[in-house]
Design an enzyme around this catalytic site. Sequence first.
Site, mmCIF file in Angstrom:
data_model
loop_
_atom_site.group_PDB
_atom_site.id
_atom_site.type_symbol
_atom_site.label_atom_id
_atom_site.label_comp_id
_atom_site.label_asym_id
_atom_site.label_seq_id
_atom_site.Cartn_x
_atom_site.Cartn_y
_atom_site.Cartn_z
ATOM 1 N N ASP A 39 -16.501 -16.658 13.501
ATOM 2 C CA ASP A 39 -17.825 -16.234 13.469
ATOM 3 C C ASP A 39 -18.632 -17.275 12.633
ATOM 4 O OD1 ASP A 39 -17.420 -14.148 14.998
ATOM 5 O OD2 ASP A 39 -17.773 -12.732 13.565
ATOM 6 N N GLU A 41 -18.150 -20.348 11.954
ATOM 7 C CA GLU A 41 -17.986 -21.858 12.660
ATOM 8 C C GLU A 41 -19.254 -21.776 13.747
ATOM 9 O OE1 GLU A 41 -14.184 -23.891 12.982
ATOM 10 O OE2 GLU A 41 -13.612 -21.850 12.991
ATOM 11 N N ASP A 43 -21.817 -19.777 13.831
ATOM 12 C CA ASP A 43 -23.064 -19.431 13.464
ATOM 13 C C ASP A 43 -23.466 -20.927 12.888
ATOM 14 O OD1 ASP A 43 -23.588 -16.880 13.938
ATOM 15 O OD2 ASP A 43 -22.694 -16.306 11.997
ATOM 16 N N LEU A 89 -29.076 -9.828 18.264
ATOM 17 C CA LEU A 89 -29.809 -9.687 16.938
ATOM 18 C C LEU A 89 -29.773 -11.218 16.271
ATOM 19 C CD1 LEU A 89 -27.810 -6.778 15.788
ATOM 20 C CD2 LEU A 89 -30.126 -6.641 16.542
ATOM 21 N N GLU A 122 -28.727 -0.428 8.255
ATOM 22 C CA GLU A 122 -27.334 0.334 8.653
ATOM 23 C C GLU A 122 -26.410 -0.892 8.690
ATOM 24 O OE1 GLU A 122 -26.906 1.466 12.864
ATOM 25 O OE2 GLU A 122 -29.118 1.542 12.614
ATOM 26 N N LYS A 124 -23.363 -3.304 10.089
ATOM 27 C CA LYS A 124 -23.226 -3.932 11.282
ATOM 28 C C LYS A 124 -21.961 -3.957 11.622
ATOM 29 C CE LYS A 124 -23.857 -6.717 15.008
ATOM 30 N NZ LYS A 124 -22.497 -6.458 15.542
ATOM 31 N N ARG A 145 -24.270 -6.118 28.217
ATOM 32 C CA ARG A 145 -25.601 -6.833 27.976
ATOM 33 C C ARG A 145 -25.657 -7.982 28.948
ATOM 34 N NH1 ARG A 145 -26.587 -9.176 22.213
ATOM 35 N NH2 ARG A 145 -24.608 -10.608 22.829
ATOM 36 N N GLU A 182 -23.279 0.215 20.118
ATOM 37 C CA GLU A 182 -22.023 -0.393 20.168
ATOM 38 C C GLU A 182 -20.920 -0.114 20.503
ATOM 39 O OE1 GLU A 182 -21.339 -4.695 18.432
ATOM 40 O OE2 GLU A 182 -23.070 -3.784 19.205
#
Length: 262
Positions: A39, A41, A43, A89, A122, A124, A145, A182
């Site tokens: 994650d 890398e 981002d 998000l 909250e 994640k 999605r 989710e």
Amino acid sequence: LYLNEMQNKTIKKLYNSKIELIKKYNKSYYSKNKSVVSDQEYDEIKKEILALENKYNFLKSKYSPSKSVGFKPSKSFKKANHRVPMLSLSNAFSEDDLLNFEKKILNFLSQDINTKIYYSAEPKIDGLSATLLYKKGELTLGATRGDGNFGEDVTENLRTIIDIPQYLEKKTAPDILEVRGEVYITHDEFNELNDKQKQSGKDIFKNPRNAAAGSLKQLDPNETAKRPLRFFAFSWGVFPQNNFNNHSDIINYFNDLGLITN
């Protein structure tokens, strides 16, 4: 002039190489349920693309993280049209990111920079997004999605998840409510699932998110039912009777309807 053209070509080549990487990672992550990079890398590359776009206004791509959400739906399932786009998000890695986030909100709302903003926070949980459409309290459609505008109709698979009610509390259920949340697998149940995979001589899952995505997208709902999937609600799509003032009020309302929240 020649030097500028050469520089622009070099910058565009660098930008396109990063776009190709993000396309490759998105296809693997959303279509094949495999994470080929961490994650962090992912981002970092995303931030690099956005930084290049902010610096050079001639850089554009429909595959940019600033333009696209998720990935196109699989042909294995029927398409489901999201009447309200199902967006992703944004991330914040520093205090500056949060301050910039607030500035954008205040600007959008035409509010003074000193206006106080209240947060609803909250944990994640990393899984995959799903949307549930209830009509007069009855679950009629469930979808992934996809690319934000069209997802995959996985209604029958979602029906197998114990946390998802087939009917909402009748006294408080609205005529139409689209619940977004989710789908995930807990760490303990993920480890148990991988133990079963090993014992059966099957490939083990790399992480809980991949396991959840692969489980939800089984072509046979009976196979999905064998997986320890969970669900919690955190947002909404179509909701004509939404008269709430605070996000937290809607989360509490979800609880009253019999939905799980985080």
